[in-house]
Design a protein around this motif. Structure first.
Motif, short mmCIF file in Angstrom:
data_model
loop_
_atom_site.label_atom_id
_atom_site.label_comp_id
_atom_site.label_asym_id
_atom_site.label_seq_id
_atom_site.Cartn_x
_atom_site.Cartn_y
_atom_site.Cartn_z
N VAL A 59 0.82 -1.21 0.00
CA VAL A 59 0.00 0.00 0.00
C VAL A 59 0.86 1.26 0.00
CG1 VAL A 59 -1.69 1.33 1.32
CG2 VAL A 59 -1.94 -1.15 1.11
N GLY A 60 1.93 1.26 0.79
CA GLY A 60 2.75 2.46 0.93
C GLY A 60 3.31 2.95 -0.39
N ARG A 61 3.85 2.06 -1.20
CA ARG A 61 4.45 2.45 -2.48
C ARG A 61 3.41 3.04 -3.41
NH1 ARG A 61 5.83 -0.06 -7.41
NH2 ARG A 61 7.75 0.76 -8.31
N GLU A 62 2.25 2.43 -3.49
CA GLU A 62 1.19 2.94 -4.35
C GLU A 62 0.73 4.31 -3.87
OE1 GLU A 62 -0.87 -1.12 -6.13
OE2 GLU A 62 -1.95 0.13 -4.70
N THR A 63 0.68 4.48 -2.55
CA THR A 63 0.23 5.75 -1.99
C THR A 63 1.17 6.87 -2.39
OG1 THR A 63 -0.81 4.65 -0.11
CG2 THR A 63 -0.32 6.98 0.14
N GLN A 115 3.14 6.99 -5.05
CA GLN A 115 2.96 7.22 -6.49
C GLN A 115 1.71 8.06 -6.75
OE1 GLN A 115 2.87 3.28 -8.08
NE2 GLN A 115 5.06 2.93 -7.80
N ASP A 116 0.63 7.71 -6.08
CA ASP A 116 -0.62 8.44 -6.28
C ASP A 116 -0.50 9.88 -5.82
OD1 ASP A 116 -1.81 6.23 -7.35
OD2 ASP A 116 -2.82 5.62 -5.50
N ARG A 117 0.20 10.08 -4.70
CA ARG A 117 0.35 11.44 -4.19
C ARG A 117 1.22 12.29 -5.10
NH1 ARG A 117 1.29 10.22 2.31
NH2 ARG A 117 -0.88 9.70 2.80
N VAL A 118 2.28 11.69 -5.62
CA VAL A 118 3.14 12.43 -6.55
C VAL A 118 2.36 12.79 -7.82
CG1 VAL A 118 5.13 12.22 -8.09
CG2 VAL A 118 5.31 11.47 -5.71
N SER A 166 -0.89 13.09 -8.13
CA SER A 166 -1.93 14.08 -7.79
C SER A 166 -1.33 15.48 -7.65
CB SER A 166 -2.64 13.68 -6.50
OG SER A 166 -3.35 12.48 -6.67
N GLU A 167 -0.14 15.57 -7.04
CA GLU A 167 0.47 16.88 -6.84
C GLU A 167 0.92 17.49 -8.16
OE1 GLU A 167 1.78 20.29 -4.94
OE2 GLU A 167 0.37 18.70 -4.37
N LEU A 168 1.52 16.68 -9.03
CA LEU A 168 1.93 17.19 -10.34
C LEU A 168 0.71 17.56 -11.18
CD1 LEU A 168 4.87 14.76 -11.23
CD2 LEU A 168 5.01 17.13 -10.43
N ARG A 169 -0.32 16.78 -11.05
CA ARG A 169 -1.57 17.06 -11.77
C ARG A 169 -2.16 18.38 -11.30
NH1 ARG A 169 -7.00 15.40 -11.75
NH2 ARG A 169 -7.75 14.61 -13.74
N ARG A 170 -2.18 18.57 -9.98
CA ARG A 170 -2.70 19.82 -9.42
C ARG A 170 -1.88 21.01 -9.91
NH1 ARG A 170 -1.52 23.48 -5.93
NH2 ARG A 170 0.48 22.49 -5.48
N ALA A 171 -0.56 20.85 -9.95
CA ALA A 171 0.31 21.93 -10.39
C ALA A 171 0.06 22.29 -11.86
CB ALA A 171 1.77 21.53 -10.18
N LEU A 172 -0.17 21.27 -12.69
CA LEU A 172 -0.43 21.54 -14.10
C LEU A 172 -1.77 22.22 -14.32
CD1 LEU A 172 0.98 18.21 -15.56
CD2 LEU A 172 1.73 20.50 -16.25
N ILE A 173 -2.81 21.73 -13.65
CA ILE A 173 -4.13 22.35 -13.79
C ILE A 173 -4.08 23.79 -13.30
CG2 ILE A 173 -6.51 22.33 -12.91
CD1 ILE A 173 -6.42 19.30 -12.99
N GLY A 174 -3.33 24.03 -12.23
CA GLY A 174 -3.23 25.38 -11.68
C GLY A 174 -2.27 26.27 -12.43
N GLY A 175 -1.59 25.73 -13.44
CA GLY A 175 -0.69 26.54 -14.22
C GLY A 175 0.61 26.89 -13.51
N ALA A 222 12.14 18.36 -5.21
CA ALA A 222 11.11 19.32 -4.80
C ALA A 222 10.00 18.64 -4.00
CB ALA A 222 10.52 20.01 -6.02
N LEU A 223 9.68 17.40 -4.37
CA LEU A 223 8.60 16.66 -3.71
C LEU A 223 9.11 15.82 -2.54
CD1 LEU A 223 6.77 15.50 -6.96
CD2 LEU A 223 5.88 17.13 -5.29
N VAL A 224 10.42 15.85 -2.33
CA VAL A 224 11.06 15.09 -1.24
C VAL A 224 10.68 13.61 -1.33
CG1 VAL A 224 11.62 15.08 1.23
CG2 VAL A 224 10.74 17.18 0.16
#
Length: 243
Positions: free
Chosen positions: A20-24, A26-29, A31-40, A56-58
């Motif tokens: 579960v930890g590894r998938e979590t 990946q999903d968080r990374v 989601s964060e990159l996706r959020r950054a792209l949508i937000g420009g 940057a994402l540590v």
């Protein structure tokens, strides 16, 4: 004997389940990159490296690499020969293609949402507009991040009422690809002295309040066409200056 049986059963279950930890991570990374792209947060043509994003994402490079692969598949990023990626540049062809797709998909979504939106949904988008007005009334420097967030909240509150589970991910994909362009347009509008971008949203609210699907679609098309048309004019002017 019973303990051994339980341990054996647990081992059998573990063999069928992914960690579960590894998938979590990946999903968080992703989601964060996706959020950054949508937000420009990333600019058109900006080059991104796996190591730079991981720092940057540590996190390690593996979840970043996999997230970038997903975003490349979604056409939000482009792969470069040197293992880096870049945000797609703004071109006339890309602007026209994105706008055409958004008009078709989002126009249909708002037309479907118009007869479905009740007083609660209308009140919600009116509250978002109220927050927009409060933000614009502030005297300090314009908060572009907040404007992007409010714009997204406004639109998706409407789209969630369309009743289509198929259209929503399609719209999210289009916003993912449009984010960097829209951010550039917001800054350009500010430089041009535009003072009331929320007026287009008010027209949408008026149409939805009367459940006028056609008027809602037309108001939405006017709203989402603005930044694309503005950027298109700037690109054409720049090309003309170079000739």
């Amino acid at each position: 004997m019973q303990k051994a049986a339980i341990e054996k059963s647990n081992e059998a279950i573990a063999a069928q389940l992914a960690p579960v930890g590894r998938e979590t991570v990946q999903d968080r990374v992703y989601s964060e990159l996706r959020r950054a792209l949508i937000g420009g947060l990333f600019e058109p043509s900006q080059v991104l490296t796996i190591r730079g994003l991981a720092d940057a994402l540590v996190t390690s490079t593996m979840p970043v690499r996999e997230a970038l692969g997903r975003l490349i598949t979604e056409k939000a990023l482009e792969a470069l020969p040197n293992r880096s990626v870049r945000v797609p540049p703004i071109t006339l062809e890309r602007l026209d293609d994105l706008l055409r797709a958004r008009i078709l998909i989002e126009g249909e979504a708002i037309a479907l949402a118009a007869p479905r939106m009740g007083p609660r949904q209308i009140a919600t988008i009116e509250t978002i507009l109220g927050e927009w007005d409060e933000m614009r009334a502030l005297k300090h420097k314009k908060d572009v991040d907040r404007e992007v967030t409010l714009n997204q909240s406004f639109h998706f509150e409407i789209y969630r009422s369309c009743g289509s589970a198929v259209l929503i991910p399609m719209i999210e994909s289009l916003w993912l690809q449009s984010g960097p362009c829209i951010r550039v347009a917001i800054y350009a509008f500010s430089e041009a002295g535009e003072v009331d971008t929320a007026q287009y949203h008010r027209r949408i609210v008026t149409a939805l309040s009367t459940q006028d699907a056609q008027a809602a679609r037309e108001s939405l098309v006017a709203d989402i066409s603005r930044p694309f048309t503005f950027l298109r004019s700037k690109l054409q002017a720049a090309a003309k200056d170079q000739t």
